[in-house]
Design an enzyme around this catalytic site. Structure first.
Site, PDB file in Angstrom:
ATOM      1  N   SER A  13       0.830  -1.141  -0.099  1.00  0.00           N
ATOM      2  CA  SER A  13       0.035   0.046  -0.139  1.00  0.00           C
ATOM      3  C   SER A  13       0.899   1.209   0.303  1.00  0.00           C
ATOM      4  O   SER A  13       1.690   1.521   0.832  1.00  0.00           O
ATOM      5  CB  SER A  13      -0.997   0.132   1.184  1.00  0.00           C
ATOM      6  OG  SER A  13      -1.407   1.154   1.332  1.00  0.00           O
ATOM      7  N   HIS A  38      -1.503  -1.409  -4.277  1.00  0.00           N
ATOM      8  CA  HIS A  38      -2.673  -0.999  -3.551  1.00  0.00           C
ATOM      9  C   HIS A  38      -2.635   0.443  -3.501  1.00  0.00           C
ATOM     10  O   HIS A  38      -1.647   1.272  -2.673  1.00  0.00           O
ATOM     11  CB  HIS A  38      -2.691  -1.683  -2.242  1.00  0.00           C
ATOM     12  CG  HIS A  38      -3.918  -1.526  -1.506  1.00  0.00           C
ATOM     13  ND1 HIS A  38      -5.129  -2.204  -1.825  1.00  0.00           N
ATOM     14  CD2 HIS A  38      -4.212  -0.667  -0.506  1.00  0.00           C
ATOM     15  CE1 HIS A  38      -6.081  -1.872  -1.062  1.00  0.00           C
ATOM     16  NE2 HIS A  38      -5.523  -0.989  -0.113  1.00  0.00           N
ATOM     17  N   ASP A  40      -4.828   3.768  -1.867  1.00  0.00           N
ATOM     18  CA  ASP A  40      -5.963   4.029  -0.981  1.00  0.00           C
ATOM     19  C   ASP A  40      -6.416   5.606  -1.149  1.00  0.00           C
ATOM     20  O   ASP A  40      -5.701   6.468  -0.941  1.00  0.00           O
ATOM     21  CB  ASP A  40      -5.276   3.916   0.681  1.00  0.00           C
ATOM     22  CG  ASP A  40      -5.077   2.544   0.885  1.00  0.00           C
ATOM     23  OD1 ASP A  40      -6.110   1.749   0.959  1.00  0.00           O
ATOM     24  OD2 ASP A  40      -3.748   2.108   1.152  1.00  0.00           O
ATOM     25  N   MET A  42      -8.911   8.325  -0.234  1.00  0.00           N
ATOM     26  CA  MET A  42      -9.336   8.800   0.990  1.00  0.00           C
ATOM     27  C   MET A  42     -10.340  10.199   0.762  1.00  0.00           C
ATOM     28  O   MET A  42      -9.386  10.897   0.290  1.00  0.00           O
ATOM     29  CB  MET A  42      -8.792   8.653   2.221  1.00  0.00           C
ATOM     30  CG  MET A  42      -8.333   7.273   2.359  1.00  0.00           C
ATOM     31  SD  MET A  42      -7.300   7.412   4.147  1.00  0.00           S
ATOM     32  CE  MET A  42      -6.724   5.729   3.870  1.00  0.00           C
ATOM     33  N   HIS A  71      -8.393   1.219  -3.699  1.00  0.00           N
ATOM     34  CA  HIS A  71      -9.463   0.924  -2.912  1.00  0.00           C
ATOM     35  C   HIS A  71      -9.877   2.238  -2.617  1.00  0.00           C
ATOM     36  O   HIS A  71      -9.207   3.228  -1.973  1.00  0.00           O
ATOM     37  CB  HIS A  71      -8.258   0.494  -1.537  1.00  0.00           C
ATOM     38  CG  HIS A  71      -9.159   0.382  -0.276  1.00  0.00           C
ATOM     39  ND1 HIS A  71      -8.700   0.195   0.935  1.00  0.00           N
ATOM     40  CD2 HIS A  71     -10.449   0.550  -0.050  1.00  0.00           C
ATOM     41  CE1 HIS A  71      -9.478   0.196   1.810  1.00  0.00           C
ATOM     42  NE2 HIS A  71     -10.679   0.279   1.221  1.00  0.00           N
ATOM     43  N   MET A  73     -12.106   4.778  -0.727  1.00  0.00           N
ATOM     44  CA  MET A  73     -12.820   5.172   0.710  1.00  0.00           C
ATOM     45  C   MET A  73     -13.230   6.500   0.611  1.00  0.00           C
ATOM     46  O   MET A  73     -13.171   7.534   1.221  1.00  0.00           O
ATOM     47  CB  MET A  73     -11.613   4.860   1.826  1.00  0.00           C
ATOM     48  CG  MET A  73     -11.497   3.598   1.974  1.00  0.00           C
ATOM     49  SD  MET A  73      -9.814   3.508   3.014  1.00  0.00           S
ATOM     50  CE  MET A  73      -8.749   3.412   1.712  1.00  0.00           C
ATOM     51  N   MET A 142     -11.150  -5.774   5.790  1.00  0.00           N
ATOM     52  CA  MET A 142     -10.413  -4.726   6.510  1.00  0.00           C
ATOM     53  C   MET A 142     -10.394  -5.094   8.138  1.00  0.00           C
ATOM     54  O   MET A 142     -11.369  -5.799   8.852  1.00  0.00           O
ATOM     55  CB  MET A 142     -11.439  -3.534   6.779  1.00  0.00           C
ATOM     56  CG  MET A 142     -11.477  -2.672   5.422  1.00  0.00           C
ATOM     57  SD  MET A 142     -10.143  -2.168   4.557  1.00  0.00           S
ATOM     58  CE  MET A 142      -9.034  -1.299   5.818  1.00  0.00           C
ATOM     59  N   ASP A 180      -6.649  -6.470   4.474  1.00  0.00           N
ATOM     60  CA  ASP A 180      -6.022  -4.958   4.449  1.00  0.00           C
ATOM     61  C   ASP A 180      -6.139  -4.457   5.826  1.00  0.00           C
ATOM     62  O   ASP A 180      -7.188  -4.171   6.396  1.00  0.00           O
ATOM     63  CB  ASP A 180      -6.933  -4.353   3.408  1.00  0.00           C
ATOM     64  CG  ASP A 180      -6.274  -2.666   3.527  1.00  0.00           C
ATOM     65  OD1 ASP A 180      -5.152  -2.657   3.940  1.00  0.00           O
ATOM     66  OD2 ASP A 180      -7.026  -1.886   2.673  1.00  0.00           O
TER      67      ASP A 180
HETATM   68  C1  DX5 Z   1      -6.441   1.899   5.607  1.00  0.00           C
HETATM   69  C2  DX5 Z   1      -5.930   1.371   4.416  1.00  0.00           C
HETATM   70  C3  DX5 Z   1      -4.651   0.375   4.246  1.00  0.00           C
HETATM   71  C4  DX5 Z   1      -3.424   0.682   4.921  1.00  0.00           C
HETATM   72  C5  DX5 Z   1      -2.904  -0.426   5.230  1.00  0.00           C
HETATM   73  O1  DX5 Z   1      -7.477   2.322   5.498  1.00  0.00           O
HETATM   74  O2  DX5 Z   1      -6.962   0.612   3.491  1.00  0.00           O
HETATM   75  O3  DX5 Z   1      -4.567  -0.167   2.871  1.00  0.00           O
HETATM   76  O4  DX5 Z   1      -2.277   1.412   3.761  1.00  0.00           O
HETATM   77  O5  DX5 Z   1      -1.667   0.075   6.161  1.00  0.00           O
HETATM   78  P1  DX5 Z   1      -0.721  -0.938   7.063  1.00  0.00           P
HETATM   79  O6  DX5 Z   1      -0.408  -2.210   6.309  1.00  0.00           O
HETATM   80  O7  DX5 Z   1       0.358  -0.248   7.701  1.00  0.00           O
HETATM   81  O8  DX5 Z   1      -1.882  -1.481   8.081  1.00  0.00           O
HETATM   82 ZN    ZN Z   2      -6.412  -0.108   1.576  1.00  0.00          ZN
END
Ligand code: DX5
Ligand code: ZN
Length: 234
Positions: A13, A38, A40, A42, A71, A73, A142, A180
């Site tokens: 990620s 990956h 993210d 947000m 991903h 969010m 998650m 994740d």
């Molecule tokens: C959190 C993200 C994850 C995040 C995971 O909302 O969806 O992808 O980057 O980070 P680690 O592996 O550090 O928990």
């Molecule tokens: Zn993620």
């Protein structure tokens, strides 16, 4: 428990990367053996953090050869699906809470030629995906509350992962069971033992000086498949 037969997928990620050097970081994990990248996304509304949008995905697409695993969010999610598809997302995963019609959202992602994923928050029940399995390529569990990297793995999700493994096997379809949040070599072993086949890892890869070594440590967590099973699986 059926051994995992899909090759293990490692998806670092980029949330935990150096944001001044995103392109170089993406290339570095690709060269270190990452299978997917990956990303993210947000919005500060669906989750309490803000990252980046389609412009950054498009820029990364120009530097990446491995699939971009996006991903989302963000809520509402539907108005932005086409923009992320056009930007070069190869997989688009959504939270059921981010739109009123999950089935329609998945149809849209599929119609754009992308792999479609559903993401289950820690409190979201497995039944949420039961009637859309025919439209799903990825189910992501998650194991932290979404929004931030570096959080602690939530153990209660292991039973959910095991249930989803059985649901996926019953379909006979090749659906990735992706995990994740809070993945380390230790928690990786736990989730792989209950049937996961795809690991997202932010801190466990980008937080280490040696990305190839970090990815190898995660791969080493995979349960060993019995030789006789490997033969019968062809
Ligand atoms: C959190 C993200 C994850 C995040 C995971 O909302 O969806 O992808 O980057 O980070 P680690 O592996 O550090 O928990
Ligand atoms: Zn993620």
């Amino acid at each position: 428990m059926k051994p995992v037969t899909n090759p293990l997928i490692i998806a670092p990620s980029l949330l935990a990367a150096d944001f001044l050097r995103l392109g170089a970081e993406a290339e570095a994990v690709e060269n270190a053996g990452a299978d997917w990248l990956h990303l993210d996304v947000m919005d500060g509304h669906f989750v309490p953090n803000i990252t980046f949008g389609p412009l950054v995905v498009k820029a990364l697409k120009s530097r990446s050869k491995i699939p971009l695993d996006v991903h989302l969010m963000i809520a509402p999610v539907d108005p932005y699906i086409v923009a992320f598809a056009d930007a070069g997302a190869d997989h688009i995963s959504v939270h059921p809470e981010a739109g009123p019609h999950l089935h329609r959202t998945l149809q849209l992602i599929r119609s754009l030629g992308k792999k479609a994923g559903v993401v289950l928050n820690p409190a979201t029940p497995v039944d949420t995906v039961a009637h859309v399995l025919d439209l799903v390529d990825i189910i992501m569990v998650m194991t932290v509350n979404p929004g931030f990297g570096g959080q602690a793995f939530i153990e209660s999700q292991l039973a959910k992962i095991a249930t989803l493994r059985r649901m996926i096997d019953a379909t006979g379809r090749d659906i990735y069971l992706q995990i994740d949040g809070g993945i380390t070599p230790v928690t990786a072993r736990d989730v792989l033992n209950v049937g996961a086949d795809c690991l997202v890892a932010g801190t466990a890869v980008f937080g280490k000086p040696d990305y190839a070594g970090a990815i190898a440590d995660l791969r080493a967590a995979a349960p060993k498949i019995m030789p006789e099973f490997a033969v019968s699986a062809g």
